[in-house]
Design an enzyme around this catalytic site. Structure first.
Site, PDB file in Angstrom:
ATOM      1  N   LEU A  32       0.896  -1.305   0.078  1.00  0.00           N
ATOM      2  CA  LEU A  32      -0.060   0.161   0.085  1.00  0.00           C
ATOM      3  C   LEU A  32       0.901   1.216  -0.012  1.00  0.00           C
ATOM      4  CD1 LEU A  32      -2.971   0.603   0.162  1.00  0.00           C
ATOM      5  CD2 LEU A  32      -2.964   0.957   2.424  1.00  0.00           C
ATOM      6  N   GLY A  33       1.574   1.213  -0.994  1.00  0.00           N
ATOM      7  CA  GLY A  33       2.604   2.625  -1.241  1.00  0.00           C
ATOM      8  C   GLY A  33       1.821   3.796  -1.848  1.00  0.00           C
ATOM      9  N   ARG A  34       2.430   4.494  -2.640  1.00  0.00           N
ATOM     10  CA  ARG A  34       1.690   5.498  -3.461  1.00  0.00           C
ATOM     11  C   ARG A  34       0.509   5.023  -4.508  1.00  0.00           C
ATOM     12  NH1 ARG A  34       7.389   8.735  -2.961  1.00  0.00           N
ATOM     13  NH2 ARG A  34       8.066   6.944  -3.511  1.00  0.00           N
ATOM     14  N   ILE A  35       1.172   4.084  -5.247  1.00  0.00           N
ATOM     15  CA  ILE A  35       0.085   3.559  -6.273  1.00  0.00           C
ATOM     16  C   ILE A  35      -0.723   2.596  -5.650  1.00  0.00           C
ATOM     17  CG2 ILE A  35       0.206   2.034  -8.342  1.00  0.00           C
ATOM     18  CD1 ILE A  35       3.199   2.757  -8.982  1.00  0.00           C
ATOM     19  N   ARG A  86       4.949  -4.139   5.128  1.00  0.00           N
ATOM     20  CA  ARG A  86       5.693  -4.226   6.089  1.00  0.00           C
ATOM     21  C   ARG A  86       5.224  -3.922   7.144  1.00  0.00           C
ATOM     22  NH1 ARG A  86      10.789  -2.125   3.118  1.00  0.00           N
ATOM     23  NH2 ARG A  86       9.083  -0.975   2.098  1.00  0.00           N
ATOM     24  N   ARG A 140       5.935  -5.907 -10.177  1.00  0.00           N
ATOM     25  CA  ARG A 140       7.053  -6.620 -11.078  1.00  0.00           C
ATOM     26  C   ARG A 140       6.819  -8.038 -11.169  1.00  0.00           C
ATOM     27  NH1 ARG A 140       8.170  -2.204 -12.477  1.00  0.00           N
ATOM     28  NH2 ARG A 140      10.410  -1.181 -12.294  1.00  0.00           N
ATOM     29  N   ASP A 163       0.256  -7.438 -16.015  1.00  0.00           N
ATOM     30  CA  ASP A 163       0.925  -6.242 -16.811  1.00  0.00           C
ATOM     31  C   ASP A 163       2.548  -6.566 -16.689  1.00  0.00           C
ATOM     32  OD1 ASP A 163       1.106  -3.890 -18.318  1.00  0.00           O
ATOM     33  OD2 ASP A 163       1.581  -2.800 -16.483  1.00  0.00           O
ATOM     34  N   GLU A 185      10.826 -10.085 -19.028  1.00  0.00           N
ATOM     35  CA  GLU A 185      10.242  -9.342 -20.013  1.00  0.00           C
ATOM     36  C   GLU A 185      11.257  -8.701 -21.070  1.00  0.00           C
ATOM     37  OE1 GLU A 185       8.472  -5.684 -17.978  1.00  0.00           O
ATOM     38  OE2 GLU A 185       7.191  -6.911 -16.780  1.00  0.00           O
ATOM     39  N   HIS A 241       3.326  -4.731 -20.085  1.00  0.00           N
ATOM     40  CA  HIS A 241       3.897  -3.797 -19.398  1.00  0.00           C
ATOM     41  C   HIS A 241       3.791  -2.281 -19.610  1.00  0.00           C
ATOM     42  CE1 HIS A 241       7.538  -2.936 -16.087  1.00  0.00           C
ATOM     43  NE2 HIS A 241       6.360  -1.845 -16.001  1.00  0.00           N
ATOM     44  N   VAL A 242       2.380  -1.910 -19.717  1.00  0.00           N
ATOM     45  CA  VAL A 242       2.031  -0.489 -20.193  1.00  0.00           C
ATOM     46  C   VAL A 242       1.276   0.481 -19.094  1.00  0.00           C
ATOM     47  CG1 VAL A 242       1.441  -1.410 -22.424  1.00  0.00           C
ATOM     48  CG2 VAL A 242      -0.366  -1.529 -20.710  1.00  0.00           C
ATOM     49  N   GLY A 243       1.572  -0.278 -17.777  1.00  0.00           N
ATOM     50  CA  GLY A 243       0.903   0.507 -16.713  1.00  0.00           C
ATOM     51  C   GLY A 243       1.082   2.237 -16.628  1.00  0.00           C
TER      52      GLY A 243
HETATM   53  C1  8YV Z   1       8.447   1.846 -16.309  1.00  0.00           C
HETATM   54  C2  8YV Z   1       7.692   0.820 -14.326  1.00  0.00           C
HETATM   55  O1  8YV Z   1       8.521   3.224 -16.339  1.00  0.00           O
HETATM   56  O2  8YV Z   1       7.701   2.719 -13.278  1.00  0.00           O
HETATM   57  C3  8YV Z   1       8.050   1.547 -13.328  1.00  0.00           C
HETATM   58  O3  8YV Z   1       8.768   1.038 -12.167  1.00  0.00           O
HETATM   59  O4  8YV Z   1       7.668  -0.288 -14.307  1.00  0.00           O
HETATM   60  C4  8YV Z   1       7.222   1.595 -15.614  1.00  0.00           C
HETATM   61  O5  8YV Z   1       6.399   2.493 -15.495  1.00  0.00           O
HETATM   62  C5  8YV Z   1       8.542   1.460 -17.515  1.00  0.00           C
HETATM   63  O6  8YV Z   1       9.217   0.083 -17.170  1.00  0.00           O
HETATM   64  C6  8YV Z   1       9.589   2.045 -18.767  1.00  0.00           C
HETATM   65  O7  8YV Z   1      10.394   1.379 -19.169  1.00  0.00           O
END
Ligand code: 8YV
Length: 336
Positions: free
Chosen positions: A152-155, A175, A232, A256, A261, A279-281
């Site tokens: 539960l961090g910023r995102i 944690r 990740r 994602d 990758e 990985h388009v977040g």
């Molecule tokens: C990356 C990300 O920016 O911010 C992160 O940790 O996983 C993505 O937003 C992306 O991997 C760019 O290469």
């Protein structure tokens, strides 16, 4: 002002390259015909590095850059950078937090709904011409679910705020308990997995979280369980996930991110009850530009002597007496 020598392991997006070129002399490692000769010649001159997640920054690389002061990384996650080695060498590492939180949280919502309501599968169904024959089968739902957020961090908090609007119960594991939030805290991931039916992974990568979501956690999530990962790939034991999806240990997954990758196991691609994204977040024009600006601004601030804007906690900003230029010595930590 004498341009500062800056190392790029790979090219970055055009806006970043252009902005960097106004203040730095850029040295690209990826186009050097002979890496040894390149580092022998350029290494001692390099004072800055701009990088992304694609190329690891380890102690062996740092050793070739004895005058490096700062590594500005594009992205909030920096698990490919050996921050302990950087800290030991007095090198500051910066990342790009906050500017991408809303974007990644939006994507997580889309991925969650796409997975539960089978939006990509329904799209494929229509395009394949099946609709006139029979309506699309009824799907699982978000209604009545409890969502467990791992990290539960910023995102994670941006995701939780959005989920409040969806009227679902929320829990989290990390944690430590965060007294300011009202969501249910679980001291262990296994306990949370037992209590929820969606597990949403937003924890950072790296050794501490490697393989955290394993076969036992997936079994605890259960046959109605959905796994969503926007963090990740390393946080999830991918082989255990594939097995759990195959044998019905869990209901489905929306991913994602992946362990290796851009390679995604064929065994995952073969499954129809998963939604897979490349990985388009953070991958909108708007947000990637903001991330790029923050990379550049960190470097400019540093060499203007105003300190880094967003240093990571592992590389505490120190006074760097004895450096050659007037900039870095004069700042104090932005976070201090
Ligand atoms: C990356 C990300 O920016 O911010 C992160 O940790 O996983 C993505 O937003 C992306 O991997 C760019 O290469």
């Amino acid at each position: 002002m004498t341009p500062v020598d800056l190392l790029l392991l790979k090219p970055m997006q055009p806006s970043v390259m252009e902005a960097l070129a106004t203040r730095f002399t850029l040295h690209r490692a990826d186009t050097a015909p002979d890496a040894e000769a390149f580092y022998a010649e350029v290494g001692p001159r390099i004072r800055a590095m701009a990088t992304g997640a694609q190329a690891p920054v380890d102690d062996a690389l740092l050793a070739r850059l004895p005058n490096l002061e700062i590594v500005a990384s594009f992205g909030v996650g920096y698990d490919t950078i050996d921050t302990a080695a950087a800290a030991a060498r007095g090198v500051v590492v910066t990342n790009t937090p906050d500017v991408l939180s809303d974007e990644v949280a939006d994507l997580a919502m889309g991925l969650l709904l796409a997975t539960l309501r089978q939006i990509p599968q329904a799209d494929r169904y229509l395009r394949a011409g099946h609709w006139p024959t029979r309506p699309y089968p009824l799907t699982p739902t978000l209604r009545g679910r409890t969502i467990g957020i791992l990290g539960l961090g910023r995102i994670g908090r941006a995701i939780a705020t959005r989920l409040e609007g969806f009227g679902v119960a929320l829990a989290y594991h990390g944690r430590r308990r965060q007294p300011e939030v009202s969501y249910t805290y679980h001291a262990t991931l296994l306990d949370m997995a037992r209590a929820v039916d969606v597990l949403l992974v937003v924890a950072p990568g790296g050794p501490e979280t490697d393989g955290l979501v394993d076969a036992a956690v997936l079994a605890a999530l259960g046959p109605e369980g959905i796994l969503i990962n926007v963090a990740r790939g390393s946080v999830v034991d991918e082989a255990a996930l594939i097995a759990a999806l195959r044998d019905g240990t869990i209901l489905g997954a929306g991913l994602d991110v992946f362990a290796r990758e851009p390679h995604v196991p064929a065994d995952l691609v073969a499954l129809d009850h998963v939604v897979l994204l490349p990985h388009v977040g953070s991958g909108s024009v708007h947000t990637r530009e903001a991330m790029g600006r923050l990379v550049v601004d960190n470097l400019l601030h540093w060499f203007d002597g105003r300190g880094p804007l967003t240093p990571v906690p592992e590389t505490p900003v120190r006074e760097t007496a004895g450096r050659e230029t007037p900039g870095p010595e004069t700042f104090r930590s932005a976070g201090a």
